[in-house]
Design a protein around this motif. Structure first.
Motif, PDB file in Angstrom:
ATOM      1  N   ASN A   1       0.818  -1.206   0.000  1.00 18.18           N
ATOM      2  CA  ASN A   1       0.000   0.000   0.000  1.00 18.18           C
ATOM      3  C   ASN A   1       0.862   1.271   0.000  1.00 18.18           C
ATOM      4  O   ASN A   1       1.574   1.549   0.962  1.00 18.18           O
ATOM      5  CB  ASN A   1      -0.907  -0.013   1.232  1.00 18.18           C
ATOM      6  CG  ASN A   1      -1.933   1.087   1.216  1.00 18.18           C
ATOM      7  OD1 ASN A   1      -1.960   1.923   0.320  1.00 18.18           O
ATOM      8  ND2 ASN A   1      -2.788   1.093   2.216  1.00 18.18           N
ATOM      9  N   PRO A   2       0.801   2.088  -1.055  1.00 18.85           N
ATOM     10  CA  PRO A   2       1.658   3.282  -1.126  1.00 18.85           C
ATOM     11  C   PRO A   2       1.126   4.478  -0.353  1.00 18.85           C
ATOM     12  O   PRO A   2       1.654   5.582  -0.478  1.00 18.85           O
ATOM     13  CB  PRO A   2       1.699   3.570  -2.627  1.00 18.85           C
ATOM     14  CG  PRO A   2       0.397   3.069  -3.143  1.00 18.85           C
ATOM     15  CD  PRO A   2       0.048   1.873  -2.310  1.00 18.85           C
TER      16      PRO A   2
ATOM     17  N   VAL B   1       5.096   4.068   4.738  1.00 18.33           N
ATOM     18  CA  VAL B   1       4.584   3.990   3.376  1.00 18.33           C
ATOM     19  C   VAL B   1       4.950   2.630   2.799  1.00 18.33           C
ATOM     20  O   VAL B   1       6.034   2.095   3.059  1.00 18.33           O
ATOM     21  CB  VAL B   1       5.178   5.132   2.500  1.00 18.33           C
ATOM     22  CG1 VAL B   1       6.693   5.076   2.459  1.00 18.33           C
ATOM     23  CG2 VAL B   1       4.586   5.103   1.095  1.00 18.33           C
ATOM     24  N   GLY B   2       4.033   2.014   2.060  1.00 20.51           N
ATOM     25  CA  GLY B   2       4.288   0.719   1.448  1.00 20.51           C
ATOM     26  C   GLY B   2       5.076   0.843   0.153  1.00 20.51           C
ATOM     27  O   GLY B   2       5.378   1.940  -0.328  1.00 20.51           O
TER      28      GLY B   2
ATOM     29  N   ILE C   1      12.116  -9.659   2.643  1.00 21.75           N
ATOM     30  CA  ILE C   1      11.297  -8.453   2.818  1.00 21.75           C
ATOM     31  C   ILE C   1      11.385  -8.016   4.276  1.00 21.75           C
ATOM     32  O   ILE C   1      11.075  -8.789   5.177  1.00 21.75           O
ATOM     33  CB  ILE C   1       9.827  -8.728   2.441  1.00 21.75           C
ATOM     34  CG1 ILE C   1       9.720  -9.154   0.982  1.00 21.75           C
ATOM     35  CG2 ILE C   1       8.972  -7.494   2.697  1.00 21.75           C
ATOM     36  CD1 ILE C   1       8.326  -9.599   0.579  1.00 21.75           C
ATOM     37  N   THR C   2      11.799  -6.783   4.502  1.00 18.70           N
ATOM     38  CA  THR C   2      11.881  -6.281   5.869  1.00 18.70           C
ATOM     39  C   THR C   2      11.679  -4.776   5.879  1.00 18.70           C
ATOM     40  O   THR C   2      11.700  -4.119   4.839  1.00 18.70           O
ATOM     41  CB  THR C   2      13.237  -6.636   6.510  1.00 18.70           C
ATOM     42  OG1 THR C   2      13.175  -6.426   7.913  1.00 18.70           O
ATOM     43  CG2 THR C   2      14.356  -5.798   5.907  1.00 18.70           C
ATOM     44  N   GLN C   3      11.490  -4.216   7.084  1.00 20.01           N
ATOM     45  CA  GLN C   3      11.329  -2.782   7.218  1.00 20.01           C
ATOM     46  C   GLN C   3      12.675  -2.075   7.138  1.00 20.01           C
ATOM     47  O   GLN C   3      13.654  -2.507   7.742  1.00 20.01           O
ATOM     48  CB  GLN C   3      10.646  -2.443   8.537  1.00 20.01           C
ATOM     49  CG  GLN C   3       9.170  -2.782   8.558  1.00 20.01           C
ATOM     50  CD  GLN C   3       8.493  -2.326   9.831  1.00 20.01           C
ATOM     51  OE1 GLN C   3       9.111  -2.347  10.891  1.00 20.01           O
ATOM     52  NE2 GLN C   3       7.235  -1.937   9.744  1.00 20.01           N
ATOM     53  N   VAL C   4      12.709  -0.976   6.392  1.00 19.31           N
ATOM     54  CA  VAL C   4      13.912  -0.160   6.232  1.00 19.31           C
ATOM     55  C   VAL C   4      13.534   1.286   6.528  1.00 19.31           C
ATOM     56  O   VAL C   4      12.483   1.767   6.087  1.00 19.31           O
ATOM     57  CB  VAL C   4      14.489  -0.282   4.811  1.00 19.31           C
ATOM     58  CG1 VAL C   4      15.682   0.634   4.638  1.00 19.31           C
ATOM     59  CG2 VAL C   4      14.891  -1.722   4.522  1.00 19.31           C
TER      60      VAL C   4
ATOM     61  N   THR D   1       9.617   2.069   5.358  1.00 14.39           N
ATOM     62  CA  THR D   1       9.001   1.383   4.238  1.00 14.39           C
ATOM     63  C   THR D   1       9.481  -0.061   4.219  1.00 14.39           C
ATOM     64  O   THR D   1      10.194  -0.504   5.126  1.00 14.39           O
ATOM     65  CB  THR D   1       9.336   2.091   2.908  1.00 14.39           C
ATOM     66  OG1 THR D   1       8.585   1.483   1.850  1.00 14.39           O
ATOM     67  CG2 THR D   1      10.815   2.006   2.600  1.00 14.39           C
ATOM     68  N   PHE D   2       9.102  -0.818   3.203  1.00 14.41           N
ATOM     69  CA  PHE D   2       9.514  -2.212   3.067  1.00 14.41           C
ATOM     70  C   PHE D   2      10.387  -2.359   1.827  1.00 14.41           C
ATOM     71  O   PHE D   2      10.101  -1.773   0.787  1.00 14.41           O
ATOM     72  CB  PHE D   2       8.293  -3.135   2.951  1.00 14.41           C
ATOM     73  CG  PHE D   2       7.482  -3.216   4.212  1.00 14.41           C
ATOM     74  CD1 PHE D   2       7.767  -4.167   5.171  1.00 14.41           C
ATOM     75  CD2 PHE D   2       6.438  -2.326   4.439  1.00 14.41           C
ATOM     76  CE1 PHE D   2       7.024  -4.233   6.333  1.00 14.41           C
ATOM     77  CE2 PHE D   2       5.691  -2.393   5.596  1.00 14.41           C
ATOM     78  CZ  PHE D   2       5.985  -3.355   6.556  1.00 14.41           C
ATOM     79  N   GLU D   3      11.446  -3.138   1.954  1.00 19.19           N
ATOM     80  CA  GLU D   3      12.355  -3.383   0.845  1.00 19.19           C
ATOM     81  C   GLU D   3      12.744  -4.852   0.813  1.00 19.19           C
ATOM     82  O   GLU D   3      12.668  -5.551   1.823  1.00 19.19           O
ATOM     83  CB  GLU D   3      13.619  -2.523   0.974  1.00 19.19           C
ATOM     84  CG  GLU D   3      13.391  -1.022   0.984  1.00 19.19           C
ATOM     85  CD  GLU D   3      13.064  -0.469  -0.392  1.00 19.19           C
ATOM     86  OE1 GLU D   3      13.158  -1.240  -1.385  1.00 19.19           O
ATOM     87  OE2 GLU D   3      12.709   0.721  -0.483  1.00 19.19           O
TER      88      GLU D   3
END
Length: 854
Positions: free
Chosen positions: A589-590, A602-603, A641-644, A658-660
């Motif tokens: 979700n952006p 922010v996604g 996939i993790t939070q950055v 966000t997620f990267e």
């Protein structure tokens, strides 16, 4: 009645494992039972003969699981040996001496079956073939159960936790139960991880739901604890399961009623932080059954206090943000279900159901922010934020099952339509230091997640020691997110501001899958289960403003292999599998969620799936009154996939989360569980989870240059579970859990502790009970201290949770039921294929999860 009580006691104390049955350690029960009471035990004459057979239900031609088999010497009339049929209805009596025998086969709900005039010669292998039991319908009076189900059961690919004995969880929800399940960790916000991985799939009665795709923690709050029968932790899923869930699968099985007649269960609870009410009715007559139920829960008095120091460097300027927050939240949850099943014929059944879940979460937080640039005090601000997180979920299923004369041969067709409407909005008032209203902000974010699934499965035995399974599945999924950011002065209408985030995401994800699985058991009782699954994912993603997003289609071949063997009472398991983890709705979700402008989330709609290879070695053994289970595992994830987190380019001092797809993640560790029965009515369970993890990825570094990051460390958690039963229906239960700090790519998240104590009194007629439970009653609050670091920012935060609580519960059952032969119902869809936002960061910002984008 004595015979019925004895039969129940034996059946409840048995755990099935890999096609052979082994008595496990019963919670609060006696030592394992190897034969029916009355056997001669070690004094029974031994020989080389063997008797085998299959026990099936004559009405539907399916296996009768756990039927009791007793072998009698015809000369003396005494029982000399006994066993229990496995999940396929098969039983084996080994090392028998030659002679004349008689076999008695029995199970609750069936007429006893006697096989007479059995003569065994030395070394003879006698196959009795298929033995049919006839259903027996009778009215039940009071049943006295003299044994209890094992608290932990080991199977070839999973661990089963029997939750229906939980006293303290009355009036709670699924998170209260999952906290007590070995291998799992549940934080204070309800986020679940398995062996340190939050990349898991959660099923309810083998079925998924779109609300779980949005948030596991929110979905678990909608499931009443006292309706949960078992929790299955599937650490090594076979090819039959979707390839999703790199950490594993959690399957929550709710209580079902297969009896004839009408009954109604009433469960209620009230406490200083929450209240609940549950009504569940069942009606069954002949071939048709109907279930209707509803559950509602309200949480209140949930207070959170926070403070945070956050330093960031941008364009040569060092900015220090200091925040203090006071917040509270109120939750309303509801779940309503209507189910129907019908036996079309003796070997065909149809199952249908509708479930609706509603969530109404509101939170409020006052934030006071002080800003310093290069040590010079800037302008302070105050921000009052109201967050509304609302959702409605509908699941509709229709399933068909066809069984055949051959035991365990069956074909099924399953369908599921699921829809989740999610609204996540906030309103913020910006005030001066004197409390004057300066301006207002509003974020509107509506989401729609819907999917349709069609699958078919077929399985058939090959000879007596082999099974083959294969099937296909199609999932058609659509995700929409419409988001806008509005602003206004102290008065006037809200308007869209130039440069402020607004847009719409349209995400189509279609999956085509096929699998085959093969199980083989050798003469020496080695069991091997291997399989292959192929999944191809088709993605069409775009935004209203930017057009198509470059996410290509992809396919993956997923192998799995599980092996097991019992040697001198010790069961060994070895498993390997590959898993895929697709991004979930809130990770895609952006929407630019700036409820706290210093901690923005922010996604990332361009996320790719992650791939994980898992290997585990497990062993379990009963030593007198102690049952021990230990597993050792390794996990390697690519494209994780993790939070950055990174500093904002436009907002001074703000951090954007966000997620990267960061790169690689490794984990190695052990899970240990022990259950000790000091007496038949008092037992203690201990468990610990210890693992080492290492993360390697990229994030923003100095001078705006992306740099490589590595972080590693040891994660430790553990707990204690104890239960005691007394005379006159009294019982007590205690539970304590402690989670150490958890390693993240850019720092660590603080640990926490949780404990409960409950007392229950059953009414004399066994139809009702009263309970009293307390939570965290020794401390007024608990502090979660977290630190996040990188070359361009440093964040230290404390979240103080005030979760001391007490609740009174009441349960009563109405109606009269009679026994009926258990029917095997149509298999339901289970989509275990979307990653949830279950890794929410408690304490990452003032307000904790109140700031998170859901």
């Amino acid at each position: 009645m004595k015979q019925l009580s004895l039969l129940l006691a034996i059946t409840l104390c048995i755990s099935t494992f890999s096609g052979s049955v082994h008595a496990q350690f019963p919670m609060g029960g006696a030592a394992p039972v190897k034969a029916l009471p009355g056997t001669a035990g070690d004094q029974t004459p031994k020989g080389s003969a063997k008797i085998t057979g299959f026990v099936v239900d004559s009405s539907v031609t399916k296996a009768v699981e756990f039927a009791s088999i007793a072998l009698y010497n015809k000369t003396t009339g005494k029982a000399v040996d006994g066993t229990i049929a496995d999940e396929k209805g098969k039983f084996i009596l080994n090392k028998l001496a030659d002679g004349n025998y008689q076999i008695l086969i029995s199970f609750l709900g069936f007429k006893n079956k006697t096989i007479d005039n059995i003569t065994l010669a030395k070394g003879q292998d006698l196959d009795l073939g298929v033995i049919k039991l006839s259903p027996s319908v009778q009215t039940l009076n009071e049943v006295v159960v003299t044994g209890q189900a094992a608290i932990i059961e080991e199977k070839v690919d999973r661990l089963v936790y029997n939750a229906d004995k939980d006293i303290a969880a009355k009036g709670g929800d699924a998170t209260d139960v999952l906290r007590k399940v070995p291998l799992l960790t549940v934080d204070l916000d309800g986020n679940v991880s398995l062996r340190g991985s939050s990349n898991i799939r959660v099923l309810i009665n083998n079925k998924p739901s779109t609300i779980i795709a949005s948030s596991i923690s929110d979905a678990l709050k909608q499931i009443p604890a006292d309706q949960i029968k078992t929790v299955e932790v599937i650490t090594s899923p076979s090819a039959k399961y979707d390839a999703e869930g790199s950490g594993g699968i959690i399957n929550i099985i709710t209580k079902k009623n297969s009896l004839q007649g009408l009954n109604l269960n009433v469960d209620a609870g009230v406490g200083n932080r929450g209240s609940s009410l549950s009504l569940n009715g069942n009606y069954r007559k002949g071939k048709a059954g109907l279930t209707l139920g509803g559950f509602g829960r309200a949480n209140y008095n949930t207070i959170t206090k926070t403070n945070m120091d956050q330093t960031s460097i941008s364009n040569g300027v060092s900015t220090l943000i200091r925040q203090k927050g006071d917040g509270y939240s109120e939750f309303l949850f509801g779940q309503y279900n209507l189910g129907f099943d019908y036996d079309l014929a003796k070997n065909q059944s149809l199952t249908a159901g509708v479930r609706y879940g509603a969530r109404n979460m509101k939170s409020q937080q006052d934030l006071i922010t002080e800003l310093y640039n290069n040590g010079v005090a800037g302008t302070g601000s105050r921000r009052d934020v109201d967050v509304k997180n609302l959702s409605g979920t509908v699941d509709v299923n229709l399933d068909y099952l066809h069984t055949y004369k051959k035991p365990q041969q069956e074909w099924s067709v399953s369908t599921l339509y699921s829809r989740n409407d999610l609204t996540n909005n906030f309103d913020a008032n910006i005030l001066s230091g004197e409390g004057n209203l300066l301006s207002r902000q509003r974020n509107l974010n509506s989401n729609l997640n819907q999917e349709f699934t069609l699958q078919t499965d077929y399985q058939t035995p090959i000879k007596k020691n082999q099974m083959i399974e294969f099937g296909g599945k199609g999932i058609f999924r659509q995700v929409n997110s419409d988001y806008r950011f509005l602003a206004a002065g102290s008065t006037g209408d809200f308007t869209t501001q130039a440069g402020q985030p607004a847009g719409e995401l349209l995400y189509h994800q279609n999956i085509a899958a096929g699998y085959t699985s093969y199980t083989y058991t050798t003469k020496k009782r080695y069991t091997f289960k291997g399989g292959l699954r192929y999944e191809h994912t088709f993605i069409d993603a775009s935004t209203r403003e930017g057009g198509p997003i470059g996410v290509a289609d992809y396919g993956i071949l997923v192998p799995s292999l599980n092996a097991s063997k019992t040697i001198k009472g010790t069961t060994l398991k070895l498993g390997y599998n590959r898993r895929i983890q697709r991004p979930g709705l809130q990770q895609l979700n952006p929407n630019f969620n700036s409820a706290n402008p210093q901690n923005i989330s922010v996604g990332n709609p361009a996320l790719r799936p992650e791939l994980t290879d898992n290997i585990e070695l497990g062993l379990s053994k009963t030593i007198k009154k102690v049952f021990i289970n230990a597993s050792f595992f390794g996990r390697y994830t690519d494209n994780a996939i993790t939070q950055v987190r990174r500093p904002s380019d436009t907002l001074s001092g703000a951090i954007i989360t966000t997620f990267e797809n960061i790169g690689r993640q490794q984990a190695y560790g052990t899970n240990i569980f022990a259950n000790i029965a000091f007496t038949s009515k008092f037992n203690v369970g201990l468990f610990s989870n210890i693992f080492y993890t290492k993360m390697t990825g990229q994030a923003l570094g100095l001078n705006g240059v992306t740099q490589d990051f590595t972080n590693d460390g040891v994660n430790v958690s553990g707990g204690l579970f104890s239960q005691a039963q007394f005379k006159n229906g009294w019982g007590v239960q205690a539970f304590g859990f402690m989670q150490g700090r958890q390693v993240q790519l850019q720092g660590f998240q603080g640990g926490f502790a949780f404990y409960t104590f409950g007392v229950k009194k059953d009414f004399k007629n066994k139809k009702g009970s009263l309970g009293l439970a307390g939570e965290n009653f020794f401390s007024n609050r608990f502090n979660i201290h977290s630190e996040l670091k990188s070359p361009v920012f440093n964040q230290v935060s404390n979240v103080y949770l005030y979760n001391r609580g007490v609740r009174l519960t009441f349960t009563y059952k109405l109606g009269k039921m009679t026994t009926d032969a258990p029917k095997k119902k149509a298999r339901s869809v289970n989509n275990d294929d979307v990653k949830s936002d279950g890794a929410g960061q408690t304490g990452g910002a003032p307000g904790g999860t109140q700031q998170r984008n859901r």
